[in-house]
Design an enzyme around this catalytic site. Structure first.
Site, PDB file in Angstrom:
ATOM      1  N   GLU A   1      47.091  -9.825 -24.826  1.00  0.00           N
ATOM      2  CA  GLU A   1      47.817 -10.846 -26.128  1.00  0.00           C
ATOM      3  C   GLU A   1      47.722  -9.562 -27.156  1.00  0.00           C
ATOM      4  OE1 GLU A   1      46.678 -14.800 -27.282  1.00  0.00           O
ATOM      5  OE2 GLU A   1      48.050 -14.895 -24.907  1.00  0.00           O
TER       6      GLU A   1
ATOM      7  N   GLU B   1      49.927 -16.915 -18.496  1.00  0.00           N
ATOM      8  CA  GLU B   1      49.400 -18.024 -19.270  1.00  0.00           C
ATOM      9  C   GLU B   1      50.214 -18.935 -18.954  1.00  0.00           C
ATOM     10  OE1 GLU B   1      46.384 -17.602 -22.923  1.00  0.00           O
ATOM     11  OE2 GLU B   1      45.914 -15.306 -21.661  1.00  0.00           O
TER      12      GLU B   1
HETATM   13  O1  AHR Z   1      43.873 -19.585 -22.920  1.00  0.00           O
HETATM   14  C1  AHR Z   1      43.118 -20.017 -24.748  1.00  0.00           C
HETATM   15  C2  AHR Z   1      43.988 -18.628 -24.889  1.00  0.00           C
HETATM   16  O2  AHR Z   1      45.143 -18.642 -25.319  1.00  0.00           O
HETATM   17  C3  AHR Z   1      43.689 -17.606 -23.640  1.00  0.00           C
HETATM   18  O3  AHR Z   1      42.288 -16.872 -24.402  1.00  0.00           O
HETATM   19  C4  AHR Z   1      44.564 -16.456 -25.257  1.00  0.00           C
HETATM   20  O4  AHR Z   1      44.618 -15.643 -24.224  1.00  0.00           O
HETATM   21  C5  AHR Z   1      45.891 -17.015 -25.134  1.00  0.00           C
HETATM   22  O5  AHR Z   1      45.823 -16.767 -26.890  1.00  0.00           O
END
Ligand code: AHR
Length: 507
Positions: free
Chosen positions: A173, A292
């Site tokens: 990210e 994610e």
């Molecule tokens: O999954 C929780 C967080 O969400 C992770 O650390 C990050 O990559 C995302 O913003």
């Protein structure tokens, strides 16, 4: 009753089901690692300190691949802190989650856990505070066979054979201003490209994931991917996507249509990546790693600052999931499967305690959250090829996405066994929907082998330590509003309001 219809055609194949669709994520965050997968003092801990109850649930969930070690955590992580004699490992501040990292678990321990859980590791390197050299170093430690400083260090630490990790994420990210080492797309594109080239010089057939957008609402959504891929197209295989959904201000209708955004996300980034490929006159295609995704009540987290005190494994974002959340999770899996031609890897974030399907109490039990169930059944039943569906469904008006179909579905067809499985959701907040499924193109003789539905009179019902089975799966014919009628190749399902269903047909 409102009616939707679909006809299944075994010749309309999207792509084979990618087993990597059923990935998960273990971050050094909150209690995901410590008192999640690892708790040496727990009565059910094995000889390596891993909770065997959590291992059993991870296997039952059907997880195939696990992204590790972060997340925002990785952007400040020194991998070498987590190897070697435990007593000598440093305690460090984790700035991402304002907690103390003891480094009791590092790559050697996690690789042991992954072997026991029978999952592939997707490894993320730190491109926030670090760069090409450290990525090469951790690769040498993890994957180089022997005879170099870092491979010999691994062997001395007990892992004689290299871990052979294939999929590597080039940071996390880095489009997000919250990320330690946040970068512009140009800065990140150049760094991702040089890191990828260096890693490929060491091991040419690695599968490399460049960071994409942290959400479709990022101001740089699309332009980030375009700029990054202009620099890195030839040397990466995937671009990542991250998306979290939640119900806002009681707007259940919009929340239930969250997969509309996931479809938009995937279609937009496929188009963006293909446009870059066309500009570069490349025949190569970049796939998507949706590494994610989940329901996360992010706004609650944003309104409650992290604790002042620096603690080991604090309770952070331990969201308790309800029936509606599970229906959305099942629908997000439908969306991922529908895009199996381009989304060939995905990770639900996260696995244990932190926005997770599996919950634990330190020293106590482990249990399944509502969202465990659609994930586990989809992972178990999605086999063979994903079929392209054209669903004729009534729509309903949502504040967030405009008109959205009331029914969403995907189907898989396993040519080896002849089995067909349909995964479907009814997003109607009030009424059942009739779903006509025409199976005639699959030939005669299909019968219902099993059906599983997640629904409840109370869409906000959830599971807990004391009521771990409050919400579970039941056959469609056993739930209020559910029914199956078979008439030759024509099947009619009654899908209860706010429900997720999987139904397998066999001969
Ligand atoms: O999954 C929780 C967080 O969400 C992770 O650390 C990050 O990559 C995302 O913003």
């Amino acid at each position: 009753m409102l009616r939707a219809r679909v006809a299944l055609n075994p010749a309309a194949v999207v792509a084979p089901v990618s087993r990597r669709t059923f990935g998960s994520f273990v971050e050094h965050m909150g209690r995901c690692v410590y008192t999640g997968i690892y708790e040496p003092d727990h009565p059910l801990a094995d000889e390596d300190g891993f909770r065997t109850d959590v291992l059993a649930l991870a296997r039952e969930l059907g997880v195939t691949m696990v992204r590790y070690p972060g997340g925002n955590f990785v952007s400040g992580y020194r991998w070498e802190d987590g190897v070697g004699p435990r007593g000598q490992r440093p305690r460090r501040r984790d700035l991402a989650w304002r907690s103390i990292e003891t480094n009791e678990v590092g790559i050697d321990e996690f690789a042991k856990w992954a072997e026991k859980a029978d999952v592939e590791i997707m490894y993320a390197v730190n491109l926030g505070t670090r760069g090409v050299q450290e990525a090469l170093d951790v690769h040498e430690y993890i994957n180089h066979p022997e005879g170099t400083a870092l491979s010999e260090q691994r062997r001395a630490n007990g892992a004689e054979k290299p871990y052979g990790i294939k999929v590597w994420c080039l940071g996390n990210e880095l489009d997000g201003p919250w990320q330690t080492g946040h970068k512009t797309p140009e800065e990140y594109g150049l760094l991702a490209a040089s890191t990828a080239r260096a890693l490929r010089s060491a091991e040419p057939d690695l599968e490399l994931v460049a960071c994409g957008s942290s959400s479709s609402s990022m101001p740089t959504f699309g332009t980030w991917e375009s700029t990054v891929l202009e620099h890195a197209y030839d040397v990466v295989d995937y671009v990542s996507c991250h998306a979290y959904y939640e119900e806002h201000d009681g707007d259940l209708g919009s929340f239930l249509a969250s997969a509309v955004d996931m479809d938009f996300f995937v279609n937009s980034i496929v188009a963006t990546a293909d446009a870059v490929g066309a500009r570069l006159k490349s025949t190569k295609k970049i796939n998507l790693s949706f590494d994610e995704w989940n329901v996360w009540y992010l706004s609650r987290f944003q309104n409650a600052p992290l604790p002042e005190e620096w603690k080991v494994a604090p309770r952070v974002i331990e969201d308790r999931y309800n029936v509606a959340d599970a229906v959305v999770v099942g629908n997000l899996l439908i969306s991922l499967l529908r895009h199996s031609d381009r989304v060939t890897a995905a990770c639900q974030a996260q696995l244990v305690n932190v926005i997770a399907p599996i919950m634990t109490e330190p020293g106590g039990p482990a249990w399944r959250q509502t969202i465990f169930h659609p994930f586990a059944k989809t992972a178990a039943l999605a086999k063979g090829d994903v079929l392209r569906l054209h669903i004729d469904a009534p729509t309903y008006e949502t504040a967030k996405y405009g008109p959205a179909p009331l029914v969403d579905a995907v189907a898989t067809h396993d040519a080896a066994t002849g089995d067909v499985t349909l995964f479907a959701v009814n997003r109607d907040v009030a009424n059942p929907v009739e779903f006509g499924v025409d199976l005639s193109a699959l030939g005669a003789g299909l019968t219902v082998a099993e059906s599983w539905t997640l629904t409840d009179d109370d869409v906000y019902a959830s599971n807990s330590k004391d009521a771990p089975e409050r919400v579970t799966l039941r056959p469609l014919t056993d739930v209020p509003g559910g029914a199956i009628t078979v008439d030759g190749g024509a099947v009619t399902l009654s899908l209860p309001r706010v429900s997720w269903t999987a139904i397998r047909f066999t001969r």
